[in-house]
Design a protein around this motif. Structure first.
Motif, mmCIF file in Angstrom:
data_model
loop_
_atom_site.group_PDB
_atom_site.id
_atom_site.type_symbol
_atom_site.label_atom_id
_atom_site.label_comp_id
_atom_site.label_asym_id
_atom_site.label_seq_id
_atom_site.Cartn_x
_atom_site.Cartn_y
_atom_site.Cartn_z
ATOM 1 N N CYS A 41 -53.678 125.444 28.560
ATOM 2 C CA CYS A 41 -54.824 125.419 29.506
ATOM 3 C C CYS A 41 -55.926 124.289 29.221
ATOM 4 O O CYS A 41 -56.557 123.822 29.883
ATOM 5 C CB CYS A 41 -55.817 126.669 29.345
ATOM 6 S SG CYS A 41 -55.047 127.921 30.413
ATOM 7 N N HIS A 42 -55.561 123.537 28.052
ATOM 8 C CA HIS A 42 -56.582 122.587 27.634
ATOM 9 C C HIS A 42 -55.897 120.973 27.514
ATOM 10 O O HIS A 42 -56.659 120.071 26.745
ATOM 11 C CB HIS A 42 -57.491 122.880 26.524
ATOM 12 C CG HIS A 42 -58.344 123.933 26.702
ATOM 13 N ND1 HIS A 42 -59.514 123.851 27.194
ATOM 14 C CD2 HIS A 42 -58.341 125.406 26.367
ATOM 15 C CE1 HIS A 42 -60.248 125.116 27.411
ATOM 16 N NE2 HIS A 42 -59.236 126.246 26.794
ATOM 17 N N GLU A 43 -54.911 120.799 28.078
ATOM 18 C CA GLU A 43 -54.014 119.682 28.147
ATOM 19 C C GLU A 43 -53.229 119.495 29.425
ATOM 20 O O GLU A 43 -52.481 120.712 29.813
ATOM 21 C CB GLU A 43 -53.202 119.359 26.858
ATOM 22 C CG GLU A 43 -52.254 118.009 26.914
ATOM 23 C CD GLU A 43 -53.287 117.120 26.506
ATOM 24 O OE1 GLU A 43 -53.004 115.969 26.945
ATOM 25 O OE2 GLU A 43 -54.136 117.090 26.088
ATOM 26 N N GLY A 44 -53.590 118.553 30.318
ATOM 27 C CA GLY A 44 -52.683 118.525 31.459
ATOM 28 C C GLY A 44 -52.918 117.358 32.416
ATOM 29 O O GLY A 44 -54.173 116.776 32.555
ATOM 30 N N THR A 45 -51.711 116.840 32.721
ATOM 31 C CA THR A 45 -51.641 115.807 33.657
ATOM 32 C C THR A 45 -51.614 116.472 35.116
ATOM 33 O O THR A 45 -50.452 116.746 35.153
ATOM 34 C CB THR A 45 -50.743 114.839 33.322
ATOM 35 O OG1 THR A 45 -50.864 114.086 32.257
ATOM 36 C CG2 THR A 45 -50.702 113.621 34.613
ATOM 37 N N VAL A 46 -52.607 116.552 35.751
ATOM 38 C CA VAL A 46 -52.530 117.211 37.109
ATOM 39 C C VAL A 46 -52.638 116.464 38.274
ATOM 40 O O VAL A 46 -53.855 115.116 38.411
ATOM 41 C CB VAL A 46 -53.873 118.296 37.200
ATOM 42 C CG1 VAL A 46 -53.569 119.207 38.352
ATOM 43 C CG2 VAL A 46 -53.901 119.086 35.726
ATOM 44 N N PHE A 47 -51.926 116.359 39.279
ATOM 45 C CA PHE A 47 -51.920 115.571 40.278
ATOM 46 C C PHE A 47 -51.815 114.054 39.988
ATOM 47 O O PHE A 47 -52.213 113.315 40.606
ATOM 48 C CB PHE A 47 -53.065 115.804 41.340
ATOM 49 C CG PHE A 47 -53.304 117.198 41.636
ATOM 50 C CD1 PHE A 47 -52.262 117.920 42.052
ATOM 51 C CD2 PHE A 47 -54.467 117.592 41.393
ATOM 52 C CE1 PHE A 47 -52.667 119.429 42.283
ATOM 53 C CE2 PHE A 47 -54.864 118.816 41.650
ATOM 54 C CZ PHE A 47 -53.802 119.801 42.010
ATOM 55 N N GLY A 48 -50.922 113.721 38.693
ATOM 56 C CA GLY A 48 -50.922 112.413 38.437
ATOM 57 C C GLY A 48 -52.210 111.933 37.540
ATOM 58 O O GLY A 48 -51.890 110.864 37.010
ATOM 59 N N VAL A 49 -52.879 112.665 37.390
ATOM 60 C CA VAL A 49 -54.283 112.265 36.458
ATOM 61 C C VAL A 49 -54.198 112.891 35.212
ATOM 62 O O VAL A 49 -53.955 114.233 35.323
ATOM 63 C CB VAL A 49 -55.527 112.439 37.259
ATOM 64 C CG1 VAL A 49 -56.700 111.931 36.559
ATOM 65 C CG2 VAL A 49 -55.337 111.741 38.858
ATOM 66 N N HIS A 50 -54.574 112.362 34.122
ATOM 67 C CA HIS A 50 -54.746 112.953 32.937
ATOM 68 C C HIS A 50 -55.985 113.439 32.862
ATOM 69 O O HIS A 50 -57.051 112.879 32.065
ATOM 70 C CB HIS A 50 -54.210 112.002 31.790
ATOM 71 C CG HIS A 50 -54.238 112.547 30.435
ATOM 72 N ND1 HIS A 50 -54.307 111.814 29.135
ATOM 73 C CD2 HIS A 50 -54.007 114.130 30.142
ATOM 74 C CE1 HIS A 50 -54.135 112.761 28.126
ATOM 75 N NE2 HIS A 50 -54.293 114.045 28.503
ATOM 76 N N ALA A 51 -56.203 114.680 33.395
ATOM 77 C CA ALA A 51 -57.503 115.365 33.777
ATOM 78 C C ALA A 51 -58.073 116.003 32.477
ATOM 79 O O ALA A 51 -59.104 115.885 32.062
ATOM 80 C CB ALA A 51 -57.540 116.250 34.808
ATOM 81 N N TYR A 52 -57.015 116.769 31.980
ATOM 82 C CA TYR A 52 -57.533 117.553 30.726
ATOM 83 C C TYR A 52 -56.865 117.128 29.599
ATOM 84 O O TYR A 52 -55.534 117.024 29.521
ATOM 85 C CB TYR A 52 -57.060 118.948 30.711
ATOM 86 C CG TYR A 52 -57.996 119.374 31.877
ATOM 87 C CD1 TYR A 52 -58.900 120.395 31.970
ATOM 88 C CD2 TYR A 52 -57.439 119.545 33.299
ATOM 89 C CE1 TYR A 52 -59.850 120.652 32.949
ATOM 90 C CE2 TYR A 52 -58.147 120.036 34.207
ATOM 91 C CZ TYR A 52 -59.250 120.824 34.095
ATOM 92 O OH TYR A 52 -60.030 121.227 35.278
ATOM 93 N N GLY A 53 -57.472 116.610 28.301
ATOM 94 C CA GLY A 53 -56.904 115.799 27.401
ATOM 95 C C GLY A 53 -57.374 116.262 26.062
ATOM 96 O O GLY A 53 -57.155 115.668 25.118
ATOM 97 N N THR A 54 -58.021 117.566 25.925
ATOM 98 C CA THR A 54 -58.472 117.917 24.560
ATOM 99 C C THR A 54 -57.489 117.906 23.528
ATOM 100 O O THR A 54 -57.728 117.679 22.541
ATOM 101 C CB THR A 54 -59.243 119.456 24.808
ATOM 102 O OG1 THR A 54 -60.160 119.200 25.830
ATOM 103 C CG2 THR A 54 -59.881 119.791 23.452
ATOM 104 N N TYR A 55 -56.370 118.548 23.811
ATOM 105 C CA TYR A 55 -55.185 118.693 22.812
ATOM 106 C C TYR A 55 -54.586 117.479 22.603
ATOM 107 O O TYR A 55 -54.625 116.987 21.110
ATOM 108 C CB TYR A 55 -53.997 119.380 23.279
ATOM 109 C CG TYR A 55 -52.643 119.638 22.570
ATOM 110 C CD1 TYR A 55 -52.870 120.590 21.320
ATOM 111 C CD2 TYR A 55 -51.530 119.167 22.924
ATOM 112 C CE1 TYR A 55 -51.848 120.409 20.521
ATOM 113 C CE2 TYR A 55 -50.594 119.211 21.918
ATOM 114 C CZ TYR A 55 -50.708 119.812 20.798
ATOM 115 O OH TYR A 55 -49.661 120.010 19.827
ATOM 116 N N SER A 56 -54.570 116.484 23.232
ATOM 117 C CA SER A 56 -53.901 115.092 22.831
ATOM 118 C C SER A 56 -55.011 114.434 21.977
ATOM 119 O O SER A 56 -54.643 113.607 21.110
ATOM 120 C CB SER A 56 -53.334 114.211 24.245
ATOM 121 O OG SER A 56 -54.322 114.164 25.066
ATOM 122 N N GLU A 57 -56.454 114.448 22.481
ATOM 123 C CA GLU A 57 -57.610 114.079 21.518
ATOM 124 C C GLU A 57 -57.399 114.734 20.192
ATOM 125 O O GLU A 57 -57.712 113.863 19.297
ATOM 126 C CB GLU A 57 -58.837 114.344 22.337
ATOM 127 C CG GLU A 57 -58.964 113.656 23.716
ATOM 128 C CD GLU A 57 -60.143 114.189 24.476
ATOM 129 O OE1 GLU A 57 -60.139 114.007 25.555
ATOM 130 O OE2 GLU A 57 -60.712 115.051 24.120
#
Length: 487
Positions: A259-275
Motif C-alpha cells: 500500500c505504500h509504493e505505487g505508480t498510479v495512473f502513470g505517476v509515481h505517487a507513492y514511493g515510501t518503499y523505494s525510498e
C-alpha cells in the motif's frame, strides 16, 4: 590424604556438582514429522523463548529441557505444531486454496460474537483503533478527497474510471457486485478499513510491488468454513481450536509496500518503499516495522486469560503504526539556525536535517509537505524583506513570497498548473523533499535593520488551497521553531 580430608574433598565436590547441575536444563531429543515422514529444516523451540534449533535430515532436534513449557515447531508452508511432551511434533500443511466466500471476522469487541478480535486481544485492538489503519475507509478528509462536494481534488469526480483503485488499500475487504468499489459503500467489517483479520490472512506479497496495490498485491489465504487459520510474525502461536502459521513477511518492508509504493495512473505517487530501499536504514537492516510498529514495552501478553502467554514486551509489536504525527516528526527532524552580522547585512543560515528515518520526509500521500518559513522584523515589529535567499511559491498560500523553502513532491499539469492531484495528467514533477541524513542548508540575508528573526518548520498534510476550501483548520502543524539571538 587423611580420611577426614578425603571426606571434606568429596563433600565439596558434591556441593559444587549440585550448584552446576540444573535439572531443568537437561537436554531432550525429539523429531518433527509430517504425513510423508521426517521434516528437515524445521525450526523448533520452547514457546515464549527466542532459542530455536533446526531439524536435521531425519527430522531430529536436541534442546535444553524446560519444565512446564510447550514445544513448538514451524516451517514455511505449514501450520505451527506444538506438544507438551517429547513425542514427535507433526506439521500439517496450510490450505492451497484461498476461499473467497470466507466471512471476515469483526475486529471490535462483542460478547455475543466470541470470535471477534478484541474479545481476546483488547490491548492490540486499543492500539489499532487509534491508528490511521482503523479509519482508512471512513476518515472524513479521505472521503472528501475521494468523492466530496468540491470539484477540484475529487478523485471520483475527476477520474471516475480509476476511483476503484482507492478501495484496494483503503477498504481491502469491500466487495462490489458491480465492480465499482465505491469506498463510501463499505459497511460491516469492510467499514473497519485495514482491520485485524484482513492483515493476518496474508501469506505472501507480489513480486510486482508498485504496480499492484493493496489487496491485489497481497496474497491472502483464507481458510474453509470450520477452519481457523491465522498468519503472523510469531512462530510459536498456539491456542486450542485455532491454528497459526509463521510468515516472515510480517517483519519485512515488502509487506508494507503493498500500500505504500505505487505508480498510479502513470505517476509515481507513492514511493515510501523505494525510498527505503535507497536509505541508510535499509543498509542497517532496519525495516518499516522497526519504527512504525516498535514495541511499547507495556504489553506482555497478546491475549491475557484467553490462551496467551507472558512474553518479553520487547518482542510484541505495537499496532498504533504512527506516521506523520507531531511526536514522530519532532523525533526525526532537527532545525539548526545561526545568525551573524556581515558586510552585506544580517545573514541567517538554516539547516534542516531528517535523521533516524527510513524514507524521504515527508513521504506517503503526495500532498504531504514541509514548509520552512523565515520571518524577519525590525524594532517596530514590521516585517523586513530579504536581500538574498529563496522565497516560497504561491502554493503555500499565506506564506507565499516569504523567505523560506518548500519540501514537497510538486506535480505540474497542463498550462503549468501546480499543484495538482496525481490522478490528473501530470506533465512534470519537482521533488524537493528531504533525504535521510542529508542536511538541507539555506542562507538568507536581511538588511542590518533587522531586530528579530523567527524560523519555523511546519508540516502540512494537504495543499493550502485544498485545506482552505474545505475548512480544515488543523492542516498546519508546527514541528520546530528557532529564534536566533543577536550576535
Amino acid at each position: 590424604m587423611s580420611r577426614s580430608c578425603a571426606l571434606l574433598w568429596l563433600f565439596l565436590c558434591a556441593g559444587l556438582a549440585s550448584l552446576v547441575r540444573v535439572p531443568d536444563e537437561a537436554t531432550i531429543e525429539g523429531r518433527v514429522v509430517d504425513a510423508a515422514g521426517p521434516v528437515a529444516q524445521a525450526r523448533v523451540g520452547w514457546q515464549g523463548e527466542r532459542l530455536r534449533v533446526v531439524t536435521d535430515a531425519r527430522g531430529g532436534f536436541r534442546l535444553p529441557r524446560r519444565n512446564g513449557k510447550r514445544l513448538i515447531a514451524s516451517k514455511p508452508g505449514c501450520r505451527i505444531a506444538s506438544s507438551e511432551s517429547t513425542t514427535p511434533l507433526r506439521l500439517d500443511p496450510m490450505p492451497t486454496i484461498d476461499h473467497d466466500d470466507y466471512a471476515w471476522i469483526d475486529p471490535h469487541p462483542d460478547s455475543g460474537s466470541p470470535s471477534n478480535c478484541a474479545n481476546c486481544h483488547a490491548e492490540i485492538h486499543r492500539e489499532w483503533q487509534a491508528s490511521a489503519h482503523a479509519r482508512s475507509a471512513t476518515n472524513a478528509k479521505f472521503v472528501q478527497l475521494y468523492a466530496g462536494p468540491h470539484k477540484r481534488w475529487n478523485a471520483r469526480g475527476e477520474h471516475p474510471d480509476g476511483s476503484a483503485v482507492c478501495a484496494a488499500c483503503h477498504a481491502p475487504t469491500l466487495k462490489s457486485v458491480t465492480l465499482d468499489y465505491d469506498v463510501r459503500e463499505a459497511d460491516g467489517v469492510a467499514k473497519s478499513g485495514i482491520h485485524c483479520d484482513y492483515c493476518h490472512k496474508v501469506a505472501d506479497v507480489t513480486d510486482k510491488l508498485g504496480l499492484r496495490f493493496g489487496r491485489d498485491a497481497l496474497f491472502s489465504l483464507r481458510p474453509a468454513p470450520g477452519d481457523a487459520l491465522t498468519f503472523g510474525p510469531l512462530d510459536d502461536a498456539v491456542r486450542a481450536g485455532e491454528s497459526f502459521a509463521h510468515a516472515p513477511i510480517y517483519k519485512d518492508s515488502r509487506y508494507c509496500a503493498a500500500c505504500h509504493e505505487g505508480t498510479v495512473f502513470g505517476v509515481h505517487a507513492y514511493g515510501t518503499y523505494s525510498e527505503w530501499l535507497e536509505s541508510p536504514a535499509k543498509q542497517q537492516g532496519k525495516h518499516c516495522q522497526d519504527c512504525h510498529m516498535a514495541p511499547t514495552g507495556r504489553m506482555t501478553n497478546i491475549a491475557p486469560g484467553k490462551g496467551g502467554i507472558e512474553r518479553n514486551p520487547r518482542t510484541l509489536a505495537s499496532h498504533r503504526t504512527p506516521g506523520g504525527e507531531l511526536k514522530m516528526l519532532a523525533s526525526t527532524l532537527s532545525l539548526n539556525v545561526q545568525r551573524k552580522a556581515t558586510a552585506r547585512g544580517i545573514e541567517v543560515r538554516v539547516e534542516v536535517v531528517s535523521s533516524n528515518v527510513g524514507h524521504r520526509v515527508p513521504t506517503g500521500f503526495p500532498d504531504r509537505q514541509l514548509v520552512l518559513v523565515v520571518d524577519a522584523f525590525d524594532a517596530d515589529g514590521n516585517r523586513v524583506e530579504p536581500l538574498e535567499g529563496p522565497r516560497l511559491p504561491a502554493s503555500v498560500g499565506e506564506w507565499s513570497a516569504l523567505p523560506g523553502m518548500l519540501y514537497a513532491k510538486q506535480l505540474t499539469g497542463e498550462r503549468r498548473r501546480t499543484p495538482i492531484p496525481y490522478w490528473l495528467p501530470v506533465f512534470d514533477m519537482l521533488d524537493t523533499r528531504l533525504h535521510p541524513n542529508r542536511p538541507d542548508r539555506r542562507a538568507f540575508v536581511f538588511p542590518a535593520s533587522v531586530e528579530r528573526v523567527t524560523v519555523r518548520l511546519w508540516y502540512r498534510r494537504f495543499w493550502h488551497e485544498v485545506a482552505a476550501a474545505r475548512g480544515w483548520k488543523d492542516n498546519d502543524v508546527l514541528v520546530a521553531e528557532s529564534v536566533p539571538s543577536k550576535p
